[in-house]
Design an enzyme around this catalytic site. Structure first.
Site, PDB file in Angstrom:
ATOM      1  N   CYS A   1     -14.426  -6.768   2.636  1.00 19.17           N
ATOM      2  CA  CYS A   1     -13.409  -6.821   1.583  1.00 19.17           C
ATOM      3  C   CYS A   1     -12.065  -7.092   2.233  1.00 19.17           C
ATOM      4  O   CYS A   1     -11.878  -6.834   3.413  1.00 19.17           O
ATOM      5  CB  CYS A   1     -13.374  -5.539   0.762  1.00 19.17           C
ATOM      6  SG  CYS A   1     -13.220  -4.045   1.726  1.00 19.17           S
TER       7      CYS A   1
ATOM      8  N   GLU B   1      -5.630  -2.178  -6.704  1.00 25.74           N
ATOM      9  CA  GLU B   1      -6.092  -3.547  -6.580  1.00 25.74           C
ATOM     10  C   GLU B   1      -6.707  -4.111  -7.848  1.00 25.74           C
ATOM     11  O   GLU B   1      -7.365  -3.400  -8.604  1.00 25.74           O
ATOM     12  CB  GLU B   1      -7.120  -3.640  -5.434  1.00 25.74           C
ATOM     13  CG  GLU B   1      -6.498  -3.294  -4.102  1.00 25.74           C
ATOM     14  CD  GLU B   1      -7.413  -3.524  -2.920  1.00 25.74           C
ATOM     15  OE1 GLU B   1      -6.877  -3.801  -1.833  1.00 25.74           O
ATOM     16  OE2 GLU B   1      -8.648  -3.433  -3.069  1.00 25.74           O
TER      17      GLU B   1
ATOM     18  N   HIS C   1      -2.126  -5.432  -6.502  1.00 24.12           N
ATOM     19  CA  HIS C   1      -2.255  -6.691  -5.767  1.00 24.12           C
ATOM     20  C   HIS C   1      -3.701  -7.175  -5.837  1.00 24.12           C
ATOM     21  O   HIS C   1      -4.624  -6.423  -6.116  1.00 24.12           O
ATOM     22  CB  HIS C   1      -1.777  -6.547  -4.320  1.00 24.12           C
ATOM     23  CG  HIS C   1      -2.492  -5.486  -3.538  1.00 24.12           C
ATOM     24  ND1 HIS C   1      -2.162  -4.148  -3.618  1.00 24.12           N
ATOM     25  CD2 HIS C   1      -3.520  -5.559  -2.661  1.00 24.12           C
ATOM     26  CE1 HIS C   1      -2.946  -3.452  -2.829  1.00 24.12           C
ATOM     27  NE2 HIS C   1      -3.798  -4.291  -2.235  1.00 24.12           N
TER      28      HIS C   1
ATOM     29  N   GLU D   1      -4.490   2.231  -2.403  1.00 19.90           N
ATOM     30  CA  GLU D   1      -5.072   0.943  -2.796  1.00 19.90           C
ATOM     31  C   GLU D   1      -4.922   0.855  -4.310  1.00 19.90           C
ATOM     32  O   GLU D   1      -5.421   1.726  -5.034  1.00 19.90           O
ATOM     33  CB  GLU D   1      -6.563   0.872  -2.429  1.00 19.90           C
ATOM     34  CG  GLU D   1      -6.845   0.731  -0.968  1.00 19.90           C
ATOM     35  CD  GLU D   1      -6.586  -0.660  -0.410  1.00 19.90           C
ATOM     36  OE1 GLU D   1      -5.995  -1.503  -1.111  1.00 19.90           O
ATOM     37  OE2 GLU D   1      -6.963  -0.898   0.739  1.00 19.90           O
TER      38      GLU D   1
ATOM     39  N   HIS E   1       0.832  -1.210   0.000  1.00 21.54           N
ATOM     40  CA  HIS E   1       0.000   0.000   0.000  1.00 21.54           C
ATOM     41  C   HIS E   1       0.868   1.262   0.000  1.00 21.54           C
ATOM     42  O   HIS E   1       0.485   2.274  -0.583  1.00 21.54           O
ATOM     43  CB  HIS E   1      -0.965  -0.013   1.181  1.00 21.54           C
ATOM     44  CG  HIS E   1      -2.047  -1.039   1.031  1.00 21.54           C
ATOM     45  ND1 HIS E   1      -2.162  -2.133   1.856  1.00 21.54           N
ATOM     46  CD2 HIS E   1      -3.054  -1.149   0.135  1.00 21.54           C
ATOM     47  CE1 HIS E   1      -3.193  -2.860   1.482  1.00 21.54           C
ATOM     48  NE2 HIS E   1      -3.750  -2.295   0.432  1.00 21.54           N
TER      49      HIS E   1
ATOM     50  N   HIS F   1      -7.979  -9.261   1.210  1.00 22.89           N
ATOM     51  CA  HIS F   1      -7.010  -9.798   0.260  1.00 22.89           C
ATOM     52  C   HIS F   1      -6.957 -11.318   0.359  1.00 22.89           C
ATOM     53  O   HIS F   1      -6.990 -11.864   1.455  1.00 22.89           O
ATOM     54  CB  HIS F   1      -5.622  -9.223   0.547  1.00 22.89           C
ATOM     55  CG  HIS F   1      -5.613  -7.727   0.558  1.00 22.89           C
ATOM     56  ND1 HIS F   1      -5.744  -6.997   1.726  1.00 22.89           N
ATOM     57  CD2 HIS F   1      -5.518  -6.832  -0.441  1.00 22.89           C
ATOM     58  CE1 HIS F   1      -5.719  -5.714   1.429  1.00 22.89           C
ATOM     59  NE2 HIS F   1      -5.577  -5.581   0.118  1.00 22.89           N
TER      60      HIS F   1
ATOM     61  N   GLU G   1     -15.189 -10.917   9.720  1.00 24.53           N
ATOM     62  CA  GLU G   1     -15.656  -9.549   9.946  1.00 24.53           C
ATOM     63  C   GLU G   1     -17.098  -9.480  10.410  1.00 24.53           C
ATOM     64  O   GLU G   1     -17.427  -8.724  11.322  1.00 24.53           O
ATOM     65  CB  GLU G   1     -15.512  -8.712   8.670  1.00 24.53           C
ATOM     66  CG  GLU G   1     -14.088  -8.414   8.291  1.00 24.53           C
ATOM     67  CD  GLU G   1     -13.973  -7.445   7.124  1.00 24.53           C
ATOM     68  OE1 GLU G   1     -14.944  -6.724   6.810  1.00 24.53           O
ATOM     69  OE2 GLU G   1     -12.885  -7.408   6.514  1.00 24.53           O
TER      70      GLU G   1
END
Length: 175
Positions: free
Chosen positions: A66, A113, A31, A111, A25, A68, A86
């Site tokens: 959300c 992504e 990523h 970010e 980041h 990774h 979460e």
């Protein structure tokens, strides 16, 4: 607790390496990531408010969850894992589309992504993890769209980007 790595990818979503999440980041490197939207029978979307101590976008509203993917983890498995971590529940997920976005933050992080967007259905209240989530609510997509236009600073950067692309999927979800 050891910092998690993210999967660095090219423009075709092919893995080219891994790197600690914060470093990726800081360097704004592309990523792999995912975003989960959970809907109910009323056609509402479950939103979460990020916990106050998050390193970016604290207390902002965003999609259901959300994060990774981990090395060797499928997109769907990652989405289910993080939904449980979460929001405290699991449901079947379907991947709808993926796209690349880049969103810089005021704190110097970015970010960048290759985001896999998934949808699922759930009818009950979540059992939120207070380390991850400050609050949650159900909202109709039209109301979210209206609120984003009136209060854009209360939503995460990525949610506003994804929501715009995802809106037609949300309003076409069977009631």
């Amino acid at each position: 607790m050891k910092e998690e790595n993210v999967i660095l990818v090219n423009q075709s979503d092919e893995q080219i390496g891994t790197m600690p999440k914060m470093e990726a980041h800081e360097k704004a490197l592309l990523h792999r990531a995912f975003s989960v939207f959970v809907m109910n029978e009323k056609g509402e979307t479950m939103l979460q408010q990020r916990a106050a101590h998050k390193y970016h976008s604290p207390l902002l509203w965003t999609n259901t969850c959300c994060s990774h993917q981990r090395v060797g983890e499928t997109n769907i498995a990652a989405g289910k894992r993080r939904l449980q971590e979460e929001m405290g529940f699991s449901t079947e997920l379907t991947e709808l589309f993926s796209f690349i976005y880049k969103a810089p933050f005021d704190n110097g992080l970015t970010e960048h992504e290759f985001d896999h967007v998934m949808i699922g259905n759930y009818e009950a209240d979540p059992s939120i993890n207070p380390d991850e989530v400050a609050n949650w609510k159900w909202m109709k997509p039209e109301d979210v769209k209206d609120d984003i236009s009136k209060n854009p600073d209360t939503y995460t950067a990525w949610f506003k980007i994804i929501f715009e692309r995802f809106y037609n999927h949300l309003i076409q979800t069977p009631q």
